[in-house]
Design a protein around this motif. Structure first.
Motif, mmCIF file in Angstrom:
data_model
loop_
_atom_site.group_PDB
_atom_site.id
_atom_site.type_symbol
_atom_site.label_atom_id
_atom_site.label_comp_id
_atom_site.label_asym_id
_atom_site.label_seq_id
_atom_site.Cartn_x
_atom_site.Cartn_y
_atom_site.Cartn_z
ATOM 1 N N THR A 1 8.273 4.291 -2.755
ATOM 2 C CA THR A 1 8.351 3.527 -4.005
ATOM 3 C C THR A 1 7.952 2.076 -3.777
ATOM 4 O O THR A 1 7.209 1.486 -4.576
ATOM 5 C CB THR A 1 9.771 3.604 -4.586
ATOM 6 N N PHE A 2 8.423 1.488 -2.681
ATOM 7 C CA PHE A 2 8.088 0.097 -2.372
ATOM 8 C C PHE A 2 6.585 -0.071 -2.147
ATOM 9 O O PHE A 2 5.970 -1.010 -2.680
ATOM 10 C CB PHE A 2 8.844 -0.360 -1.123
ATOM 11 N N GLN A 3 5.985 0.842 -1.373
ATOM 12 C CA GLN A 3 4.564 0.712 -1.062
ATOM 13 C C GLN A 3 3.700 0.837 -2.314
ATOM 14 O O GLN A 3 2.741 0.067 -2.492
ATOM 15 C CB GLN A 3 4.158 1.768 -0.032
ATOM 16 N N ILE A 4 4.034 1.774 -3.185
ATOM 17 C CA ILE A 4 3.263 1.924 -4.422
ATOM 18 C C ILE A 4 3.483 0.712 -5.320
ATOM 19 O O ILE A 4 2.551 0.233 -5.993
ATOM 20 C CB ILE A 4 3.641 3.226 -5.146
ATOM 21 N N GLY A 5 4.694 0.187 -5.329
ATOM 22 C CA GLY A 5 4.954 -1.031 -6.102
ATOM 23 C C GLY A 5 4.106 -2.190 -5.616
ATOM 24 O O GLY A 5 3.565 -2.968 -6.415
ATOM 25 N N GLN A 6 3.978 -2.335 -4.296
ATOM 26 C CA GLN A 6 3.147 -3.391 -3.722
ATOM 27 C C GLN A 6 1.677 -3.193 -4.083
ATOM 28 O O GLN A 6 0.958 -4.159 -4.388
ATOM 29 C CB GLN A 6 3.306 -3.422 -2.203
ATOM 30 N N LEU A 7 1.233 -1.939 -4.044
ATOM 31 C CA LEU A 7 -0.166 -1.640 -4.382
ATOM 32 C C LEU A 7 -0.428 -1.928 -5.857
ATOM 33 O O LEU A 7 -1.462 -2.520 -6.209
ATOM 34 C CB LEU A 7 -0.468 -0.170 -4.056
#
Length: 301
Positions: free
Chosen positions: A33-39
């Motif tokens: 979830t964090f990585q997709i949020g950053q992307l």
């Protein structure tokens, strides 16, 4: 923007959910979830939306996907750039239909290991439909399967591996008693012994039986062709298989071919990979050996 975020994005698309992507990548779901949020923050666009239990791409996500595949493909090329075929290292994921794996590939696989001793070959015996789907999702590098399954359109690049005739077989005793599989509208008190429900050979022969209104007693469902042959040899029923899997038994007389009128008796095997997949040296070597070793391409061998 980090490459691992792009890989996570592509994995979610392939797996269909954040949780399955987390399991495949050995991440926690919060990390996904964090990585997709950053992307999404870096791109200024929402990439996924929830539809039922699945995460589906938004319009922006659909537009991003081909760029992500291009970037990750280029990174894979860089990883293998300096790799010589004779010293090739790395992993190769190959899914193979059981009949081809058991009867056509053993000698070729031995040659592959002798030519690329540092390679890690992850070989799976798989149903042809599963091979097709895994190639489309990017979970396999190469797949050896029967193109009768269809459904891959222009998404897969394939090369033919030969056209193989199929045959209906029984023991000599069963063949003498129940040799007629051409007369319509009959019931034959025998089981059909074949692979699991999505077996290509099973689908072809069951469709023939439906068209002729020929009814068998029941179906014995197994995964192993050698086991199927053993049961048929011991008068347990009949089976419909590629001829190359029973050639030895037919020559010895422990099995006999029964007359039938299946419209298309031959089936074409192919080696396939995703059209966007970079063809690595390991893939090149594997496909070259398919042409060179043990008559793999000769449907009569």
């Amino acid at each position: 923007m980090e490459l691992k975020y792009l890989n996570t994005f592509q994995t979610i698309v392939g797996e269909g959910s954040f949780s399955k992507a987390a399991e495949k990548l050995s991440y926690t779901q919060s990390t996904i979830t964090f990585q997709i949020g950053q992307l999404e923050q870096a791109l200024g666009a929402k990439l996924f939306e929830k539809l039922g239990r699945r995460m589906v791409l938004t319009k922006a996500g659909e537009q991003l996907l081909p760029y992500v595949r291009d970037v990750l493909g280029a990174v894979e090329k860089l990883q293998y750039f300096a790799c010589d075929l004779d010293q090739c290292q790395g992993e190769l994921r190959v899914g193979v239909a059981e009949s081809l794996l058991c009867y056509k590939l053993p000698e070729m696989l031995g040659e592959f290991y002798s030519r690329a001793p540092k390679a890690r070959l992850f070989l799976q015996s798989m149903n042809c439909y599963d091979i097709r789907d895994a190639l489309l999702k990017g979970d396999l590098d190469l797949g050896l399967f029967y193109d009768w399954v269809g459904g891959f359109g222009a998404q897969l690049t394939t090369m033919p591996l030969g056209s193989y005739p199929q045959v209906l077989v029984a023991s000599p005793a069963i063949g003498a008693r129940f040799g007629d599989f051409t007369t319509p509208d009959q019931t034959i008190p025998l089981p059909l012994i074949l692979n699991e429900r999505n077996s290509v050979f099973r689908k072809i022969f069951e469709e023939y039986l439906r068209q002729r209104s020929i009814r068998l007693d029941h179906t014995i469902e197994l995964w192993s062709i050698p086991t199927i042959k053993k049961l048929v040899q011991h008068d347990m029923g009949v089976s419909y298989l590629p001829r190359f899997t029973v050639e030895e038994e037919l020559a010895q007389g422990s099995l006999v071919a029964l007359a039938e009128e299946v419209p298309d008796r031959s089936i074409t095997a192919v080696c396939g990979y995703h059209k966007n997949k970079w063809v690595s040296p390991l893939m090149t070597l594997f496909m070259e050996l398919l042409h060179q070793v043990a008559g793999v391409l000769d449907g009569n061998k």
